[in-house]
Design a protein around this motif. Sequence first.
Motif, PDB file in Angstrom:
ATOM      1  N   ALA A  84       0.759  -1.202  -0.124  1.00 41.71           N
ATOM      2  CA  ALA A  84       0.027   0.085  -0.042  1.00 41.71           C
ATOM      3  C   ALA A  84       0.731   1.369   0.107  1.00 41.71           C
ATOM      4  N   LEU A  85       1.997   1.013   0.485  1.00 42.78           N
ATOM      5  CA  LEU A  85       2.741   2.122   0.628  1.00 42.78           C
ATOM      6  C   LEU A  85       4.168   2.064  -0.376  1.00 42.78           C
ATOM      7  N   PRO A  86       4.526   3.147  -0.880  1.00 45.04           N
ATOM      8  CA  PRO A  86       5.528   3.201  -1.869  1.00 45.04           C
ATOM      9  C   PRO A  86       7.059   2.531  -1.404  1.00 45.04           C
ATOM     10  N   GLU A  87       7.215   2.839  -0.182  1.00 45.87           N
ATOM     11  CA  GLU A  87       8.565   1.942   0.372  1.00 45.87           C
ATOM     12  C   GLU A  87       8.481   0.691   0.808  1.00 45.87           C
ATOM     13  N   GLU A  88       7.211   0.180   0.816  1.00 43.40           N
ATOM     14  CA  GLU A  88       6.987  -1.336   0.965  1.00 43.40           C
ATOM     15  C   GLU A  88       7.773  -2.220   0.323  1.00 43.40           C
ATOM     16  N   PRO A  89       7.610  -2.162  -0.981  1.00 45.43           N
ATOM     17  CA  PRO A  89       8.492  -3.192  -1.881  1.00 45.43           C
ATOM     18  C   PRO A  89       9.922  -2.996  -1.554  1.00 45.43           C
ATOM     19  N   GLU A  90      10.693  -2.106  -1.076  1.00 45.55           N
ATOM     20  CA  GLU A  90      11.888  -1.934  -0.820  1.00 45.55           C
ATOM     21  C   GLU A  90      12.308  -2.975   0.317  1.00 45.55           C
ATOM     22  N   ILE A  91      11.182  -2.583   1.526  1.00 45.78           N
ATOM     23  CA  ILE A  91      11.363  -3.479   2.820  1.00 45.78           C
ATOM     24  C   ILE A  91      11.222  -4.573   2.691  1.00 45.78           C
ATOM     25  N   LEU A  92      10.273  -5.184   1.769  1.00 42.46           N
ATOM     26  CA  LEU A  92      10.074  -6.739   1.702  1.00 42.46           C
ATOM     27  C   LEU A  92      10.955  -7.561   0.707  1.00 42.46           C
ATOM     28  N   ASP A  93      11.624  -6.566  -0.244  1.00 42.81           N
ATOM     29  CA  ASP A  93      12.741  -7.025  -0.941  1.00 42.81           C
ATOM     30  C   ASP A  93      14.125  -7.278  -0.272  1.00 42.81           C
ATOM     31  N   SER A  94      14.266  -6.355   0.942  1.00 44.05           N
ATOM     32  CA  SER A  94      15.349  -6.394   1.890  1.00 44.05           C
ATOM     33  C   SER A  94      15.245  -7.678   2.920  1.00 44.05           C
ATOM     34  N   LEU A  95      13.787  -7.805   3.378  1.00 46.06           N
ATOM     35  CA  LEU A  95      13.369  -9.031   4.164  1.00 46.06           C
ATOM     36  C   LEU A  95      13.967 -10.028   3.624  1.00 46.06           C
ATOM     37  N   MET A  96      13.412 -10.597   2.109  1.00 49.84           N
ATOM     38  CA  MET A  96      13.558 -11.523   1.445  1.00 49.84           C
ATOM     39  C   MET A  96      15.169 -11.893   1.256  1.00 49.84           C
ATOM     40  N   PHE A  97      15.918 -10.832   1.115  1.00 52.44           N
ATOM     41  CA  PHE A  97      17.355 -11.021   0.972  1.00 52.44           C
ATOM     42  C   PHE A  97      18.001 -11.617   2.179  1.00 52.44           C
ATOM     43  N   ALA A  98      17.449 -11.138   3.442  1.00 51.79           N
ATOM     44  CA  ALA A  98      17.941 -11.389   4.722  1.00 51.79           C
ATOM     45  C   ALA A  98      17.347 -13.141   4.990  1.00 51.79           C
ATOM     46  N   PHE A  99      16.184 -13.095   4.554  1.00 45.71           N
ATOM     47  CA  PHE A  99      15.665 -14.381   4.772  1.00 45.71           C
ATOM     48  C   PHE A  99      16.184 -15.619   3.819  1.00 45.71           C
ATOM     49  N   ARG A 100      16.924 -15.282   2.584  1.00 48.58           N
ATOM     50  CA  ARG A 100      17.591 -16.152   1.845  1.00 48.58           C
ATOM     51  C   ARG A 100      19.096 -16.429   2.580  1.00 48.58           C
ATOM     52  N   HIS A 101      19.639 -15.302   2.994  1.00 51.36           N
ATOM     53  CA  HIS A 101      20.906 -15.695   3.932  1.00 51.36           C
ATOM     54  C   HIS A 101      20.718 -16.509   4.971  1.00 51.36           C
ATOM     55  N   TYR A 102      19.614 -16.284   5.600  1.00 54.55           N
ATOM     56  CA  TYR A 102      19.151 -17.205   6.639  1.00 54.55           C
ATOM     57  C   TYR A 102      19.017 -18.695   6.194  1.00 54.55           C
ATOM     58  N   LEU A 103      18.203 -18.683   5.284  1.00 48.98           N
ATOM     59  CA  LEU A 103      18.150 -20.148   4.769  1.00 48.98           C
ATOM     60  C   LEU A 103      19.577 -20.749   4.451  1.00 48.98           C
ATOM     61  N   ALA A 104      20.342 -20.116   3.773  1.00 55.00           N
ATOM     62  CA  ALA A 104      21.877 -20.629   3.411  1.00 55.00           C
ATOM     63  C   ALA A 104      22.374 -20.961   4.728  1.00 55.00           C
ATOM     64  N   ASP A 105      22.404 -20.112   5.780  1.00 55.37           N
ATOM     65  CA  ASP A 105      23.204 -20.680   6.915  1.00 55.37           C
ATOM     66  C   ASP A 105      22.425 -21.794   7.572  1.00 55.37           C
ATOM     67  N   SER A 106      20.937 -21.891   7.660  1.00 53.80           N
ATOM     68  CA  SER A 106      20.197 -22.996   7.922  1.00 53.80           C
ATOM     69  C   SER A 106      20.334 -24.306   7.367  1.00 53.80           C
ATOM     70  N   ASP A 107      20.669 -24.169   5.961  1.00 51.04           N
ATOM     71  CA  ASP A 107      21.076 -25.435   5.243  1.00 51.04           C
ATOM     72  C   ASP A 107      22.498 -25.930   5.777  1.00 51.04           C
ATOM     73  N   SER A 108      23.502 -24.950   5.744  1.00 54.19           N
ATOM     74  CA  SER A 108      24.534 -25.196   6.478  1.00 54.19           C
ATOM     75  C   SER A 108      24.633 -26.111   7.681  1.00 54.19           C
ATOM     76  N   LEU A 109      23.901 -25.470   8.635  1.00 54.44           N
ATOM     77  CA  LEU A 109      23.689 -25.978   9.912  1.00 54.44           C
ATOM     78  C   LEU A 109      22.978 -27.605   9.825  1.00 54.44           C
ATOM     79  N   GLN A 110      21.703 -27.596   9.303  1.00 56.88           N
ATOM     80  CA  GLN A 110      21.223 -28.726   8.824  1.00 56.88           C
ATOM     81  C   GLN A 110      22.194 -30.036   8.258  1.00 56.88           C
TER      82      GLN A 110
END
Length: 143
Positions: free
Chosen positions: A107-133
């Motif tokens: 709904a707000l112009p800045e939301e896509p950027e926030i959601l993109d950065s969230l997905m970027f951080a989540f992908r790094h989290y998943l990569a680290d989680s895969d290593s741990l697993q």
Amino acid sequence: MTIEIRSMKSLRYKIGLGYLFIILANIVMLVFVIYHIRQLSQPITQILSEKYRNVNAAENMKLALAQQEAAQFSMIEEGFDSTLYYNFNTYKNEFLNWHQRAIEGVALPEEPEILDSLMFAFRHYLADSDSLQKMLHGGFSYR
């Protein structure tokens, strides 16, 4: 005396007509106000529902992350378990689904950027989680 009575009736008539005019003017204003309030309430309701969807999506993403974290801590404490791995992946997919809903409800112009950065951080989290697993699947555990 008849002149005084006639002027009294005309005065009563004028006062009554004045009250009637005031009442009619209030009714017209009331209808006007109700119409405009309804016109304003529709976009406000739409904005609030969009915001609620985004807040709800954010809360559910947070919950999914907490459940993923709990599954990982259980894997570390108890060793690799396919049930815990399945739970982790279930909550990963839940996070991704809620993230997609948040993207659809932007709904707000800045939301896509926030959601993109969230997905970027989540992908790094998943990569680290895969290593741990992989380490846990290889036999490493906290015990």
